[in-house]
Design a protein around this motif. Structure first.
Motif, PDB file in Angstrom:
ATOM      1  N   GLY A   1      -0.787  -8.025 -10.315  1.00  0.00           N
ATOM      2  CA  GLY A   1      -1.414  -8.410  -9.051  1.00  0.00           C
ATOM      3  C   GLY A   1      -2.081  -9.770  -9.143  1.00  0.00           C
ATOM      4  O   GLY A   1      -1.956 -10.618  -8.238  1.00  0.00           O
ATOM      5  N   PHE A   2      -2.793 -10.011 -10.248  1.00  0.00           N
ATOM      6  CA  PHE A   2      -3.439 -11.313 -10.454  1.00  0.00           C
ATOM      7  C   PHE A   2      -2.400 -12.438 -10.541  1.00  0.00           C
ATOM      8  O   PHE A   2      -2.645 -13.552 -10.074  1.00  0.00           O
ATOM      9  N   PHE A   3      -1.242 -12.140 -11.143  1.00  0.00           N
ATOM     10  CA  PHE A   3      -0.173 -13.148 -11.233  1.00  0.00           C
ATOM     11  C   PHE A   3       0.296 -13.567  -9.841  1.00  0.00           C
ATOM     12  O   PHE A   3       0.449 -14.768  -9.552  1.00  0.00           O
ATOM     13  N   PHE A   4       0.517 -12.591  -8.971  1.00  0.00           N
ATOM     14  CA  PHE A   4       0.968 -12.909  -7.611  1.00  0.00           C
ATOM     15  C   PHE A   4      -0.116 -13.645  -6.827  1.00  0.00           C
ATOM     16  O   PHE A   4       0.192 -14.560  -6.043  1.00  0.00           O
ATOM     17  N   LEU A   5      -1.372 -13.260  -7.014  1.00  0.00           N
ATOM     18  CA  LEU A   5      -2.460 -13.948  -6.315  1.00  0.00           C
ATOM     19  C   LEU A   5      -2.577 -15.394  -6.774  1.00  0.00           C
ATOM     20  O   LEU A   5      -2.759 -16.311  -5.960  1.00  0.00           O
ATOM     21  N   ALA A   6      -2.478 -15.625  -8.092  1.00  0.00           N
ATOM     22  CA  ALA A   6      -2.517 -16.995  -8.614  1.00  0.00           C
ATOM     23  C   ALA A   6      -1.348 -17.811  -8.064  1.00  0.00           C
ATOM     24  O   ALA A   6      -1.528 -18.964  -7.632  1.00  0.00           O
ATOM     25  N   SER A   7      -0.157 -17.215  -8.050  1.00  0.00           N
ATOM     26  CA  SER A   7       1.031 -17.912  -7.542  1.00  0.00           C
ATOM     27  C   SER A   7       0.859 -18.261  -6.065  1.00  0.00           C
ATOM     28  O   SER A   7       1.178 -19.382  -5.634  1.00  0.00           O
ATOM     29  N   GLY A   8       0.369 -17.305  -5.286  1.00  0.00           N
ATOM     30  CA  GLY A   8       0.186 -17.542  -3.851  1.00  0.00           C
ATOM     31  C   GLY A   8      -0.800 -18.662  -3.570  1.00  0.00           C
ATOM     32  O   GLY A   8      -0.566 -19.524  -2.710  1.00  0.00           O
TER      33      GLY A   8
ATOM     34  N   GLY B   1       0.816  -1.209   0.000  1.00  0.00           N
ATOM     35  CA  GLY B   1       0.000   0.000   0.000  1.00  0.00           C
ATOM     36  C   GLY B   1       0.846   1.254   0.000  1.00  0.00           C
ATOM     37  O   GLY B   1       0.587   2.211  -0.738  1.00  0.00           O
ATOM     38  N   ILE B   2       1.889   1.259   0.816  1.00  0.00           N
ATOM     39  CA  ILE B   2       2.781   2.421   0.878  1.00  0.00           C
ATOM     40  C   ILE B   2       3.486   2.646  -0.460  1.00  0.00           C
ATOM     41  O   ILE B   2       3.652   3.785  -0.908  1.00  0.00           O
ATOM     42  N   LEU B   3       3.881   1.549  -1.109  1.00  0.00           N
ATOM     43  CA  LEU B   3       4.669   1.651  -2.339  1.00  0.00           C
ATOM     44  C   LEU B   3       3.820   1.650  -3.603  1.00  0.00           C
ATOM     45  O   LEU B   3       4.366   1.702  -4.707  1.00  0.00           O
ATOM     46  N   TYR B   4       2.486   1.591  -3.465  1.00  0.00           N
ATOM     47  CA  TYR B   4       1.631   1.408  -4.635  1.00  0.00           C
ATOM     48  C   TYR B   4       1.800   2.525  -5.669  1.00  0.00           C
ATOM     49  O   TYR B   4       1.789   2.265  -6.874  1.00  0.00           O
ATOM     50  N   GLY B   5       1.960   3.758  -5.207  1.00  0.00           N
ATOM     51  CA  GLY B   5       2.120   4.865  -6.156  1.00  0.00           C
ATOM     52  C   GLY B   5       3.294   4.654  -7.089  1.00  0.00           C
ATOM     53  O   GLY B   5       3.183   4.830  -8.309  1.00  0.00           O
ATOM     54  N   GLY B   6       4.432   4.229  -6.534  1.00  0.00           N
ATOM     55  CA  GLY B   6       5.609   3.968  -7.368  1.00  0.00           C
ATOM     56  C   GLY B   6       5.450   2.730  -8.225  1.00  0.00           C
ATOM     57  O   GLY B   6       5.883   2.700  -9.380  1.00  0.00           O
ATOM     58  N   ILE B   7       4.810   1.694  -7.666  1.00  0.00           N
ATOM     59  CA  ILE B   7       4.608   0.448  -8.416  1.00  0.00           C
ATOM     60  C   ILE B   7       3.713   0.680  -9.625  1.00  0.00           C
ATOM     61  O   ILE B   7       4.002   0.228 -10.733  1.00  0.00           O
ATOM     62  N   SER B   8       2.601   1.374  -9.409  1.00  0.00           N
ATOM     63  CA  SER B   8       1.670   1.625 -10.521  1.00  0.00           C
ATOM     64  C   SER B   8       2.305   2.510 -11.583  1.00  0.00           C
ATOM     65  O   SER B   8       1.993   2.382 -12.775  1.00  0.00           O
ATOM     66  N   LYS B   9       3.221   3.378 -11.170  1.00  0.00           N
ATOM     67  CA  LYS B   9       3.923   4.221 -12.142  1.00  0.00           C
ATOM     68  C   LYS B   9       4.850   3.385 -13.009  1.00  0.00           C
ATOM     69  O   LYS B   9       4.957   3.606 -14.226  1.00  0.00           O
ATOM     70  N   LYS B  10       5.509   2.395 -12.403  1.00  0.00           N
ATOM     71  CA  LYS B  10       6.443   1.538 -13.145  1.00  0.00           C
ATOM     72  C   LYS B  10       5.704   0.548 -14.048  1.00  0.00           C
ATOM     73  O   LYS B  10       6.066   0.348 -15.210  1.00  0.00           O
ATOM     74  N   LEU B  11       4.660  -0.090 -13.508  1.00  0.00           N
ATOM     75  CA  LEU B  11       3.960  -1.139 -14.254  1.00  0.00           C
ATOM     76  C   LEU B  11       2.895  -0.587 -15.194  1.00  0.00           C
ATOM     77  O   LEU B  11       2.493  -1.270 -16.143  1.00  0.00           O
ATOM     78  N   GLY B  12       2.418   0.622 -14.929  1.00  0.00           N
ATOM     79  CA  GLY B  12       1.424   1.244 -15.795  1.00  0.00           C
ATOM     80  C   GLY B  12       0.139   0.439 -15.884  1.00  0.00           C
ATOM     81  O   GLY B  12      -0.413  -0.013 -14.877  1.00  0.00           O
ATOM     82  N   ARG B  13      -0.316   0.215 -17.103  1.00  0.00           N
ATOM     83  CA  ARG B  13      -1.579  -0.485 -17.322  1.00  0.00           C
ATOM     84  C   ARG B  13      -1.542  -1.946 -16.895  1.00  0.00           C
ATOM     85  O   ARG B  13      -2.596  -2.579 -16.744  1.00  0.00           O
ATOM     86  N   PHE B  14      -0.340  -2.505 -16.709  1.00  0.00           N
ATOM     87  CA  PHE B  14      -0.227  -3.914 -16.352  1.00  0.00           C
ATOM     88  C   PHE B  14      -0.148  -4.133 -14.839  1.00  0.00           C
ATOM     89  O   PHE B  14       0.183  -5.231 -14.391  1.00  0.00           O
TER      90      PHE B  14
END
Length: 421
Positions: A289-296, A271-284
């Motif tokens: 997130g779905f990839f990590f949830l499926a993996s988990g 949550g704290i890092l979401y702003g930077g993460i969404s900037k790096k990953l953009g539309r993906f």
């Protein structure tokens, strides 16, 4: 080193930062009732003539009652300022939450009244915080604000759960003293929270159904369906992880609580890092997130040891942090600002419905596929479901990016033609 600290300071720098103080208060009380699950055992002693199933309703009623509250918040936002709706919601939560404090031995029906009031209040409050963030901040700043709010929600739930456990030691009704914290939040809302804008009416004499058409555009309908199923699969982890550990004889309730704590910490950091993460990953971002949830889900499902299941919990926590924030972030960017509150209200209602139907649907699928139900099978189905969502969202993102690129190329060619002329 100085440049590092400068970068950290710049990342946490946010316009209108004081507005986040009451918003974080909203985040604390819009889902706090789940923290009372630790006193259910005591309540079975307090109400010996009431069935265990009925006692469990005390926890499940607020999420159900929040659905009409959420829809009502979206409707009222076209007529009443967000600040007043939030303050009314806080009053409803306070009245309901303090019933066991005022009446030391309330009847089970009084407890149900407490649950309904808290649920309706939570439903009214939840869209207000998110809608105000989406209408105050934009782009990266919006992602940061949503992330900070969600992080406080995760850490706040953990702190409230701790307070509830200690307060209930003398008498279970003391656990509800945590609702006295609504009073300072109400005051802070009055002092710091702006009135907010009125939303666009979905139906009016002048515009007729223009508001409805603007809200339920194809992209919005797609997101509603996507997040409905995403929450249905997400809920599988919470309802099956304890049973998985127990069925395999890998640990105790204390070990399960460690996994849950790990998930909360990882989601808090995301949550704290979401702003930077969404900037790096953009539309993906959501696809990731779905990839990590499926993996988990899959790692936990096949995990032969507690350590492997805990690793699945870490991966799940990463995906959880991304999905929870992306839900509001994506919806807010899909509709116009004047429809943000009702859009969030409808989305949250669909999400709540997905969580409610999760056990029924997932168990039904297990019966069809495996002929029986088991926690590892439920996690496997959820993992496969998230793989499907990842592929759907990934293809959708690629298609939209290609269309956007083609549109930009066409506009560039038109501009060159105008220069030639």
């Amino acid at each position: 080193m100085r440049r590092l600290f400068q970068g950290i300071r710049d990342y946490f720098k946010l316009e209108h930062a004081l507005f986040l103080i009451p918003i974080c208060g909203f985040a604390l009380y819009d889902s706090v009732f789940q923290s009372f699950s630790s006193i259910l055992g005591v309540l079975t002693d307090a109400y010996p003539d009431v069935s265990v199933t009925t006692i469990q309703l005390i926890i499940s009623i607020p999420p159900m009652a929040s659905i009409p509250g959420t829809l009502l918040a979206g409707f009222l936002s076209a007529y009443i300022r967000k600040k007043r709706i939030a303050q009314f919601a806080l009053c409803v939560i306070f009245i309901g939450g303090t019933i066991p404090v005022v009446f030391r031995n309330p009847t089970i029906y009084a407890m149900f009244a407490c649950c309904v009031c808290v649920g309706v209040g939570q439903g009214l409050l939840h869209p207000m915080a998110n809608a105000f963030i989406c209408q105050t901040w934009s782009d990266e700043q919006r992602g940061k604000a949503l992330g900070f709010k969600q992080s406080f929600n995760f850490i706040g739930d953990a702190l409230v759960a701790l307070c509830v456990g200690y307060l209930a030691l003398a008498h279970w009704g003391n656990a509800f003293l945590v609702y006295l914290g609504v009073i300072p939040i109400f005051i802070l809302t009055q002092v710091l929270f702006p009135a907010g804008e009125l939303e666009k009416k979905l139906v009016s004499r002048e515009s007729k159904l223009d508001g409805v058409k603007a809200l339920f555009r194809p992209r919005m309908v797609y997101l509603l369906a996507l997040f409905f199923f995403a929450m249905m699969f997400l809920y599988v982890f919470n309802t099956n992880i304890a049973m998985l550990v127990k069925s395999r004889g890998l640990g105790t309730t204390a070990d399960v609580s460690k996994i849950s704590f790990t998930v909360s910490v990882v989601s808090f950091l995301l949550g704290i890092l979401y702003g930077g993460i969404s900037k790096k990953l953009g539309r993906f971002t959501l696809t990731t997130g779905f990839f990590f949830l499926a993996s988990g889900m899959l790692v936990a499902s096949f995990g032969p040891s507690l350590e492997v299941i805990a690793l699945g919990g870490v991966l799940f926590g990463v995906g959880l942090g991304i999905q929870q924030i992306s839900t509001i972030f994506y919806v807010s960017k899909t509709v116009e600002k004047s429809l943000v509150t009702i859009a969030i209200s409808v989305t949250v209602s669909f999400i709540s419905l997905g969580a409610t139907l999760s056990p029924i649907v997932i168990n039904g699928l297990q019966e069809i596929v495996f002929g029986a139900t088991a926690p590892n099978q439920a996690l496997l189905i959820a993992g496969v479901g998230y793989i499907a969502l990842m592929l759907i969202e990934g293809l959708s993102t690629l298609t939209r990016r290609q269309k956007s690129t083609a549109r930009e190329d066409e506009e560039g060619l038109e501009a060159l033609d105008e220069l030639d002329d």
